[in-house]
Write a protein that holds these residues in place. Structure first.
Motif, PDB file in Angstrom:
ATOM      1  N   VAL A  83      15.583 -10.712 -12.276  1.00 11.05           N
ATOM      2  CA  VAL A  83      16.025  -9.548 -11.165  1.00 11.05           C
ATOM      3  C   VAL A  83      15.389  -8.384 -11.406  1.00 11.05           C
ATOM      4  O   VAL A  83      14.805  -7.688 -10.734  1.00 11.05           O
ATOM      5  CB  VAL A  83      17.566  -9.206 -11.294  1.00 11.05           C
ATOM      6  N   VAL A  84      15.144  -7.732 -12.784  1.00 11.04           N
ATOM      7  CA  VAL A  84      14.387  -6.677 -13.131  1.00 11.04           C
ATOM      8  C   VAL A  84      13.013  -6.820 -12.628  1.00 11.04           C
ATOM      9  O   VAL A  84      12.336  -5.968 -12.010  1.00 11.04           O
ATOM     10  CB  VAL A  84      14.401  -6.436 -14.639  1.00 11.04           C
ATOM     11  N   MET A  85      12.323  -8.100 -12.816  1.00 18.19           N
ATOM     12  CA  MET A  85      11.072  -8.345 -12.362  1.00 18.19           C
ATOM     13  C   MET A  85      10.703  -8.261 -11.081  1.00 18.19           C
ATOM     14  O   MET A  85       9.906  -7.643 -10.125  1.00 18.19           O
ATOM     15  CB  MET A  85      10.529  -9.716 -13.049  1.00 18.19           C
ATOM     16  N   GLY A  86      11.789  -8.838 -10.249  1.00 17.14           N
ATOM     17  CA  GLY A  86      11.531  -8.747  -8.998  1.00 17.14           C
ATOM     18  C   GLY A  86      11.931  -7.234  -8.177  1.00 17.14           C
ATOM     19  O   GLY A  86      11.028  -6.913  -7.360  1.00 17.14           O
ATOM     20  N   TYR A  87      12.623  -6.473  -8.726  1.00 19.03           N
ATOM     21  CA  TYR A  87      12.952  -5.179  -8.457  1.00 19.03           C
ATOM     22  C   TYR A  87      11.423  -4.389  -8.774  1.00 19.03           C
ATOM     23  O   TYR A  87      11.028  -3.533  -7.926  1.00 19.03           O
ATOM     24  CB  TYR A  87      13.907  -4.480  -9.502  1.00 19.03           C
ATOM     25  N   ALA A  88      11.039  -4.638  -9.967  1.00 19.31           N
ATOM     26  CA  ALA A  88       9.512  -4.061 -10.264  1.00 19.31           C
ATOM     27  C   ALA A  88       8.699  -4.189  -9.296  1.00 19.31           C
ATOM     28  O   ALA A  88       7.644  -3.467  -8.823  1.00 19.31           O
ATOM     29  CB  ALA A  88       9.190  -4.523 -11.752  1.00 19.31           C
ATOM     30  N   ILE A  89       8.482  -5.509  -9.094  1.00 17.69           N
ATOM     31  CA  ILE A  89       7.217  -6.015  -8.090  1.00 17.69           C
ATOM     32  C   ILE A  89       7.572  -5.370  -6.644  1.00 17.69           C
ATOM     33  O   ILE A  89       6.778  -5.137  -6.134  1.00 17.69           O
ATOM     34  CB  ILE A  89       7.303  -7.647  -8.007  1.00 17.69           C
ATOM     35  N   ASP A  90       8.726  -5.454  -6.166  1.00 21.45           N
ATOM     36  CA  ASP A  90       9.162  -4.856  -4.967  1.00 21.45           C
ATOM     37  C   ASP A  90       8.786  -3.218  -4.775  1.00 21.45           C
ATOM     38  O   ASP A  90       8.330  -2.672  -3.902  1.00 21.45           O
ATOM     39  CB  ASP A  90      10.554  -4.841  -4.924  1.00 21.45           C
ATOM     40  N   ARG A  91       8.710  -2.586  -5.925  1.00 27.21           N
ATOM     41  CA  ARG A  91       8.430  -1.246  -5.962  1.00 27.21           C
ATOM     42  C   ARG A  91       7.125  -0.954  -6.360  1.00 27.21           C
ATOM     43  O   ARG A  91       6.673   0.214  -6.494  1.00 27.21           O
ATOM     44  CB  ARG A  91       9.611  -0.452  -6.845  1.00 27.21           C
ATOM     45  N   THR A  92       6.308  -1.731  -6.734  1.00 27.62           N
ATOM     46  CA  THR A  92       4.818  -1.495  -7.170  1.00 27.62           C
ATOM     47  C   THR A  92       4.075  -1.361  -5.881  1.00 27.62           C
ATOM     48  O   THR A  92       4.125  -2.064  -4.745  1.00 27.62           O
ATOM     49  CB  THR A  92       4.370  -2.812  -7.789  1.00 27.62           C
ATOM     50  N   ARG A  93       3.259  -0.246  -6.047  1.00 29.20           N
ATOM     51  CA  ARG A  93       2.630   0.033  -4.520  1.00 29.20           C
ATOM     52  C   ARG A  93       1.140   0.386  -5.136  1.00 29.20           C
ATOM     53  O   ARG A  93       0.970   1.122  -5.823  1.00 29.20           O
ATOM     54  CB  ARG A  93       2.928   1.374  -4.005  1.00 29.20           C
ATOM     55  N   THR A  94       0.348  -0.672  -5.091  1.00 29.43           N
ATOM     56  CA  THR A  94      -1.228  -0.296  -5.450  1.00 29.43           C
ATOM     57  C   THR A  94      -2.162  -0.773  -4.339  1.00 29.43           C
ATOM     58  O   THR A  94      -1.739  -1.481  -3.242  1.00 29.43           O
ATOM     59  CB  THR A  94      -1.464  -1.144  -6.743  1.00 29.43           C
ATOM     60  N   ARG A  95      -3.418  -0.334  -4.529  1.00 33.42           N
ATOM     61  CA  ARG A  95      -4.275  -0.890  -3.272  1.00 33.42           C
ATOM     62  C   ARG A  95      -4.531  -2.403  -3.497  1.00 33.42           C
ATOM     63  O   ARG A  95      -5.075  -2.896  -2.508  1.00 33.42           O
ATOM     64  CB  ARG A  95      -5.398   0.164  -3.737  1.00 33.42           C
ATOM     65  N   GLU A  96      -4.149  -3.092  -4.532  1.00 35.00           N
ATOM     66  CA  GLU A  96      -4.387  -4.257  -4.629  1.00 35.00           C
ATOM     67  C   GLU A  96      -3.246  -5.176  -4.204  1.00 35.00           C
ATOM     68  O   GLU A  96      -3.156  -6.527  -4.438  1.00 35.00           O
ATOM     69  CB  GLU A  96      -4.749  -4.726  -6.298  1.00 35.00           C
ATOM     70  N   GLY A  97      -2.184  -4.585  -3.746  1.00 31.62           N
ATOM     71  CA  GLY A  97      -0.823  -5.124  -3.527  1.00 31.62           C
ATOM     72  C   GLY A  97       0.383  -5.036  -4.584  1.00 31.62           C
ATOM     73  O   GLY A  97       0.193  -4.402  -5.633  1.00 31.62           O
ATOM     74  N   LYS A  98       1.216  -5.885  -4.307  1.00 31.23           N
ATOM     75  CA  LYS A  98       2.514  -5.685  -5.327  1.00 31.23           C
ATOM     76  C   LYS A  98       2.429  -6.642  -6.208  1.00 31.23           C
ATOM     77  O   LYS A  98       2.828  -6.084  -7.414  1.00 31.23           O
ATOM     78  CB  LYS A  98       3.645  -5.908  -4.340  1.00 31.23           C
ATOM     79  N   ALA A  99       1.742  -7.845  -6.181  1.00 33.52           N
ATOM     80  CA  ALA A  99       1.972  -8.721  -7.370  1.00 33.52           C
ATOM     81  C   ALA A  99       0.661  -8.946  -7.980  1.00 33.52           C
ATOM     82  O   ALA A  99       0.716  -9.217  -9.197  1.00 33.52           O
ATOM     83  CB  ALA A  99       2.157 -10.007  -6.545  1.00 33.52           C
ATOM     84  N   ARG A 100      -0.589  -8.705  -7.539  1.00 29.86           N
ATOM     85  CA  ARG A 100      -2.049  -8.904  -8.353  1.00 29.86           C
ATOM     86  C   ARG A 100      -1.856  -8.203  -9.655  1.00 29.86           C
ATOM     87  O   ARG A 100      -2.147  -8.875 -10.586  1.00 29.86           O
ATOM     88  CB  ARG A 100      -3.041  -8.434  -7.482  1.00 29.86           C
ATOM     89  N   PRO A 101      -1.338  -6.822  -9.755  1.00 32.89           N
ATOM     90  CA  PRO A 101      -1.494  -6.072 -10.924  1.00 32.89           C
ATOM     91  C   PRO A 101      -0.680  -6.892 -12.118  1.00 32.89           C
ATOM     92  O   PRO A 101      -0.966  -7.027 -13.218  1.00 32.89           O
ATOM     93  CB  PRO A 101      -0.892  -4.933 -10.869  1.00 32.89           C
ATOM     94  N   TRP A 102       0.567  -7.534 -11.613  1.00 37.12           N
ATOM     95  CA  TRP A 102       1.483  -8.203 -12.407  1.00 37.12           C
ATOM     96  C   TRP A 102       0.850  -9.521 -13.081  1.00 37.12           C
ATOM     97  O   TRP A 102       1.163  -9.855 -14.113  1.00 37.12           O
ATOM     98  CB  TRP A 102       2.799  -8.127 -11.917  1.00 37.12           C
ATOM     99  N   LEU A 103       0.068 -10.188 -12.079  1.00 40.53           N
ATOM    100  CA  LEU A 103      -0.595 -11.076 -12.594  1.00 40.53           C
ATOM    101  C   LEU A 103      -1.503 -11.228 -13.651  1.00 40.53           C
ATOM    102  O   LEU A 103      -1.925 -11.733 -14.433  1.00 40.53           O
ATOM    103  CB  LEU A 103      -1.126 -11.999 -11.329  1.00 40.53           C
TER     104      LEU A 103
END
Length: 177
Positions: A83-103
């Motif tokens: 749940v926390v990770m879904g929340y973090a991805i949803d609030r990530t705003r980068t030029r590379e998108g939401k998920a790529r930095p986490w990958l």
């Protein structure tokens, strides 16, 4: 350095600027990249329990109750971190998108925590139990959750714009009579 500055660092920027996906990108991005994490997870699913029971002899800890309650507690922790990770991805705003930095972050974390699972120190039973609990949860409830959530959300996140555009089309039409 703040996490926003770290994520926006040039090392995280994509080198691909063409809208067309080339074969090398397909092989690396869709096969080799995820295969490493998924292969590690498959090996761990197969051998980790054998390692804990046959090599470390954790079946005797707490009269055998450790191997019963430990996975249950770990799944509860994992549910919370999902749940926390879904929340973090949803609030990530980068030029590379939401998920790529986490990958990109998950790759070294999976490697390090995967190694920690099998490098249990030759110490007292208490130290080994603590090591197993911490390393297991670092891998499955932290590193693998970051990879799995960001990897599984790549398609929904990339089609979100298309879906919201389709919703606008439907909302402008009059209802059928």
């Amino acid at each position: 350095m703040s996490s926003k500055k770290l994520i926006e660092h040039q090392a995280f920027h994509t080198k691909i600027h063409s809208p067309e996906v080339k074969p090398a990108e397909k092989w690396l991005g869709y096969l080799l990249g995820p295969a490493g994490a998924l292969l590690l997870n498959a090996v761990l699913a197969t051998y980790l329990n054998v390692y804990y029971t046959d090599v470390l002899k954790l079946t005797t800890v707490w009269g055998g109750a450790f191997l019963v309650f430990f996975p249950i507690v770990s799944k509860i922790i994992d549910a919370i971190t999902n749940v926390v990770m879904g929340y973090a991805i949803d609030r990530t705003r980068t030029r590379e998108g939401k998920a790529r930095p986490w990958l990109l972050l998950s790759a070294p974390l999976l490697t390090v925590t995967g190694i920690l699972l099998f490098t249990v120190p030759d110490a007292s039973e208490t130290v080994q139990v603590v090591w197993v609990m911490v390393s297991y949860n670092l891998f499955y409830s932290f590193a693998y959750t970051i990879f799995n959530m960001s990897h599984n959300l790549m398609v929904p996140l990339s089609t979100q714009i298309l879906l919201s555009g389709a919703a606008c089309l439907y909302s402008t039409r009059s209802p059928p009579s």
